[in-house]
Enzyme design. Structure first.
Site, PDB file in Angstrom:
ATOM      1  N   MET A  33       0.855  -1.196   0.000  1.00  0.00           N
ATOM      2  CA  MET A  33       0.000   0.000   0.000  1.00  0.00           C
ATOM      3  C   MET A  33       0.893   1.249   0.000  1.00  0.00           C
ATOM      4  O   MET A  33       0.453   2.330   0.407  1.00  0.00           O
ATOM      5  CB  MET A  33      -0.928  -0.011   1.212  1.00  0.00           C
ATOM      6  CG  MET A  33      -1.907  -1.181   1.168  1.00  0.00           C
ATOM      7  SD  MET A  33      -3.441  -0.887   2.046  1.00  0.00           S
ATOM      8  CE  MET A  33      -2.837  -0.617   3.695  1.00  0.00           C
ATOM      9  N   HIS A  89       9.568  -3.557   3.302  1.00  0.00           N
ATOM     10  CA  HIS A  89       9.150  -3.809   1.911  1.00  0.00           C
ATOM     11  C   HIS A  89      10.375  -4.127   1.048  1.00  0.00           C
ATOM     12  O   HIS A  89      10.321  -5.007   0.185  1.00  0.00           O
ATOM     13  CB  HIS A  89       8.443  -2.582   1.324  1.00  0.00           C
ATOM     14  CG  HIS A  89       7.153  -2.236   2.003  1.00  0.00           C
ATOM     15  ND1 HIS A  89       7.031  -1.168   2.853  1.00  0.00           N
ATOM     16  CD2 HIS A  89       5.929  -2.821   1.945  1.00  0.00           C
ATOM     17  CE1 HIS A  89       5.780  -1.098   3.294  1.00  0.00           C
ATOM     18  NE2 HIS A  89       5.094  -2.091   2.756  1.00  0.00           N
ATOM     19  N   SER A 110       4.710   1.275   8.125  1.00  0.00           N
ATOM     20  CA  SER A 110       4.416   2.588   7.538  1.00  0.00           C
ATOM     21  C   SER A 110       3.827   3.516   8.596  1.00  0.00           C
ATOM     22  O   SER A 110       3.942   4.730   8.508  1.00  0.00           O
ATOM     23  CB  SER A 110       3.419   2.424   6.389  1.00  0.00           C
ATOM     24  OG  SER A 110       3.889   1.440   5.500  1.00  0.00           O
ATOM     25  N   LYS A 149       5.292  -9.896   9.774  1.00  0.00           N
ATOM     26  CA  LYS A 149       4.780  -8.956  10.778  1.00  0.00           C
ATOM     27  C   LYS A 149       3.245  -9.011  10.826  1.00  0.00           C
ATOM     28  O   LYS A 149       2.652  -8.987  11.897  1.00  0.00           O
ATOM     29  CB  LYS A 149       5.233  -7.530  10.464  1.00  0.00           C
ATOM     30  CG  LYS A 149       4.714  -6.563  11.476  1.00  0.00           C
ATOM     31  CD  LYS A 149       5.193  -5.169  11.207  1.00  0.00           C
ATOM     32  CE  LYS A 149       4.148  -4.184  11.599  1.00  0.00           C
ATOM     33  NZ  LYS A 149       3.148  -3.924  10.576  1.00  0.00           N
ATOM     34  N   ASP A 150       2.628  -9.111   9.650  1.00  0.00           N
ATOM     35  CA  ASP A 150       1.169  -9.244   9.593  1.00  0.00           C
ATOM     36  C   ASP A 150       0.835 -10.737   9.603  1.00  0.00           C
ATOM     37  O   ASP A 150       0.399 -11.299   8.594  1.00  0.00           O
ATOM     38  CB  ASP A 150       0.632  -8.556   8.341  1.00  0.00           C
ATOM     39  CG  ASP A 150       0.877  -7.065   8.381  1.00  0.00           C
ATOM     40  OD1 ASP A 150       0.336  -6.406   9.275  1.00  0.00           O
ATOM     41  OD2 ASP A 150       1.645  -6.564   7.544  1.00  0.00           O
ATOM     42  N   LEU A 196       6.645   2.975   1.610  1.00  0.00           N
ATOM     43  CA  LEU A 196       7.567   1.836   1.685  1.00  0.00           C
ATOM     44  C   LEU A 196       8.731   2.097   2.635  1.00  0.00           C
ATOM     45  O   LEU A 196       9.174   3.220   2.819  1.00  0.00           O
ATOM     46  CB  LEU A 196       8.094   1.528   0.277  1.00  0.00           C
ATOM     47  CG  LEU A 196       7.014   1.279  -0.784  1.00  0.00           C
ATOM     48  CD1 LEU A 196       7.655   1.054  -2.143  1.00  0.00           C
ATOM     49  CD2 LEU A 196       6.136   0.086  -0.411  1.00  0.00           C
ATOM     50  N   HIS A 197       9.219   0.996   3.223  1.00  0.00           N
ATOM     51  CA  HIS A 197      10.354   1.077   4.158  1.00  0.00           C
ATOM     52  C   HIS A 197      11.217  -0.179   3.973  1.00  0.00           C
ATOM     53  O   HIS A 197      10.962  -0.977   3.050  1.00  0.00           O
ATOM     54  CB  HIS A 197       9.840   1.210   5.602  1.00  0.00           C
ATOM     55  CG  HIS A 197       8.785   0.211   5.958  1.00  0.00           C
ATOM     56  ND1 HIS A 197       9.050  -1.140   6.073  1.00  0.00           N
ATOM     57  CD2 HIS A 197       7.455   0.343   6.177  1.00  0.00           C
ATOM     58  CE1 HIS A 197       7.934  -1.774   6.371  1.00  0.00           C
ATOM     59  NE2 HIS A 197       6.942  -0.901   6.433  1.00  0.00           N
ATOM     60  N   GLY A 232       5.011 -10.294   4.400  1.00  0.00           N
ATOM     61  CA  GLY A 232       5.826 -10.175   5.613  1.00  0.00           C
ATOM     62  C   GLY A 232       5.174 -10.882   6.796  1.00  0.00           C
ATOM     63  O   GLY A 232       3.951 -10.898   6.932  1.00  0.00           O
ATOM     64  N   VAL A 270      11.249  -7.179   9.545  1.00  0.00           N
ATOM     65  CA  VAL A 270      12.467  -6.356   9.623  1.00  0.00           C
ATOM     66  C   VAL A 270      12.257  -5.340  10.747  1.00  0.00           C
ATOM     67  O   VAL A 270      11.191  -4.730  10.850  1.00  0.00           O
ATOM     68  CB  VAL A 270      12.735  -5.649   8.281  1.00  0.00           C
ATOM     69  CG1 VAL A 270      13.961  -4.752   8.368  1.00  0.00           C
ATOM     70  CG2 VAL A 270      12.923  -6.684   7.177  1.00  0.00           C
TER      71      VAL A 270
HETATM   72  O1  PAF Z   1      -0.058  -5.698   3.943  1.00  0.00           O
HETATM   73  C1  PAF Z   1      -0.484  -4.812   3.172  1.00  0.00           C
HETATM   74  O2  PAF Z   1       0.201  -3.801   2.879  1.00  0.00           O
HETATM   75  C2  PAF Z   1      -1.882  -4.926   2.585  1.00  0.00           C
HETATM   76  O3  PAF Z   1      -2.738  -5.547   3.484  1.00  0.00           O
HETATM   77  C3  PAF Z   1      -1.905  -5.647   1.230  1.00  0.00           C
HETATM   78  C4  PAF Z   1      -1.462  -7.081   1.344  1.00  0.00           C
HETATM   79  C5  PAF Z   1      -1.021  -4.891   0.230  1.00  0.00           C
HETATM   80  C6  PAF Z   1      -3.343  -5.637   0.668  1.00  0.00           C
HETATM   81  O4  PAF Z   1      -3.825  -4.343   0.492  1.00  0.00           O
END
Ligand code: PAF
Length: 254
Positions: free
Chosen positions: A31, A38, A187, A150-151, A34-35, A148, A177
């Site tokens: 989304m 990513h 973010s 993290k999620d 970026l860091h 990642g 990371v």
């Molecule tokens: O983890 C994210 O940044 C978002 O949930 C994703 C996977 C890009 C979907 O919008």
């Protein structure tokens, strides 16, 4: 700089050229904002594939609060430079209408894991996330897609989604990371005030150091965090906390 495509048709035509040349495609959905987290996903995709495709789409349907969507950081110039440095070849950056030609008539709902942890605190979040990830995986048509750790809950749901809908893309997990003080890259960290940023690493320290989830909660609340949850699941300890308007999530191996 990566080539920017904004329509599904444009990417499909480019993809056909890569396919005809026998090139594998690695896909990293983002989304933006970026860091280094990513960057590690892009680098993993670069290592494994001939072509690296990133998507940059702030998906409105996965925000449970309009305010959060509006304030989500948008940093296109810096994002382009980071993608360039990390070896991204193509970025798919569609408008909302391109991704949702039927509005929200169609959606993917998961009925178990989605209601727990993050789902219990962010109603509708996982439906929005799963819907856009299904669309993106279909569009990308990649051999591999990178997510990642993290999620963690998102990752479990995406794996289940790929299996349930027979998506042939391999889902690859990349480790979280962290900043040198332990704070997971996110973010949302950009929204922390200097005082909150100084406090934030104590979140990871409590998840790692406390003997039980209840002890971690007590420790965090005493330090000034509002705690949404801390729970042990499947060999990991997961947590979500708030520092004023910034919400942080993290998880560690137990
Ligand atoms: O983890 C994210 O940044 C978002 O949930 C994703 C996977 C890009 C979907 O919008």
């Amino acid at each position: 700089m990566p080539r920017v495509v904004t329509t599904v048709a444009e990417w499909r035509s480019l993809r056909a050229t890569h396919r005809a040349a026998g090139r594998s495609i690695g896909f990293v959905p983002t989304m933006g904002a970026l860091h280094a987290g990513h960057a590690s996903l892009f680098q993993a995709a670069r290592r494994d594939n001939a072509v690296v495709l990133a998507s940059l789409f702030v998906n409105p349907t996965q925000f449970d609060q309009e305010n959060d969507f509006e304030h989500y950081p948008r940093t296109w110039g810096r994002d382009e430079e980071l993608m360039d440095a990390a070896g991204v070849d193509v970025v798919f950056a569609p408008q909302v209408d391109e991704m949702y030609p039927n509005g929200t008539r169609y959606a993917v709902t998961e009925n178990e894991v989605s209601n727990e942890l993050e789902g219990a605190h962010r109603p509708g979040h996982f439906t929005g996330m799963l819907t856009v990830v299904l669309k993106l995986l279909q569009i990308a048509g990649a051999e591999r897609a990178y997510f990642g750790e993290k999620d963690w809950q998102q990752l479990q749901l995406v794996r289940g989604l790929a299996k349930a809908f027979f998506i042939p893309t391999e889902i690859i997990v990349c480790p979280t990371v962290r900043e040198t003080d332990g704070l997971a890259m996110s973010s949302r960290n950009a929204r922390l005030s200097p005082a909150e940023r100084a406090l934030a690493p104590k979140f990871n320290a409590a998840l790692v150091g406390a003997a039980t989830p209840a002890a971690a909660r007590t420790q965090l609340e005493a330090t000034g965090f509002a705690v949404d949850y801390v729970e042990d699941r499947e060999g990991r300890r997961l947590g979500a906390v708030r520092l004023r308007q910034t919400r942080l999530i993290d998880n560690v191996a137990r």
